[in-house]
Scaffold this motif. Structure first.
Motif: not given
Length: 174
Positions: A1-30
């Motif tokens: 990510m770019k330094t001081n990008s909007i994404l980087e700022k969002i990343s600091t606000i969100l808890d790491n448990f819920f975020k990913e920066d590399s997915i290959t599939k959108l899935q709804e297991l249920t």
């Protein structure tokens, strides 16, 4: 990510448990739904509440301040994807459903959360981010077999019904 990008700022606000920066599939297991996600080397953050929560960290569930006995209070869309295009923040709200079930309430809940997150971002960093928010409904009945990708069209409320075989991130940034 770019330094001081909007994404980087969002990343600091969100808890790491819920975020990913590399997915290959959108899935709804249920629902048993899986759609290929193609980012083409575009930076993004994927935020999802569809995770098994550790009881020690979340003893009262995901939203402990809401009455979980009240119907639809804790309903939420499957994915929130944050990305940037030409210095503009895009927020893609995605709900996967089988059949013809309505996705509006989950997408609206994701919109409320996203607006709160952007307001928090603006407050914490002293910025004035005004994102493009897109609501995307993925229903099994609309997923098409491999074919030429159809153009992405939104209604006046920023809503789109997915009707392709793969989710190409860059095509949703219009």
């Amino acid at each position: 990510m770019k330094t001081n990008s909007i994404l980087e700022k969002i990343s600091t606000i969100l808890d790491n448990f819920f975020k990913e920066d590399s997915i290959t599939k959108l899935q709804e297991l249920t629902e048993g739904m899986v759609i290929d996600f193609v980012c083409d080397k575009k930076s993004y953050l994927s935020f999802s509440f569809d995770k098994q929560l550790p009881a020690n960290d979340f003893p009262k569930g995901l939203f402990p301040f809401f009455n979980r006995g009240e119907a639809k209070v804790t309903s939420f869309c499957d994915y929130i994807i944050f990305t940037e295009e030409k210095n503009k923040l895009f927020i893609l709200l995605i709900e996967l459903k089988k059949g013809r079930s309505n996705t509006t309430k989950q997408l609206e809940a994701g919109k409320c959360f996203s607006e709160f997150l952007v307001a928090t971002l603006n407050r914490v960093y002293g910025v004035n981010i005004n994102p493009e928010i897109r609501k995307i409904s993925v229903r099994e009945t609309h997923v098409k077999p491999k074919q030429k990708q159809k153009p992405i069209k939104y209604n006046s409320d920023g809503f789109h019904t997915f009707c392709n075989s793969k989710f190409w991130l860059k095509k949703y940034l219009i």
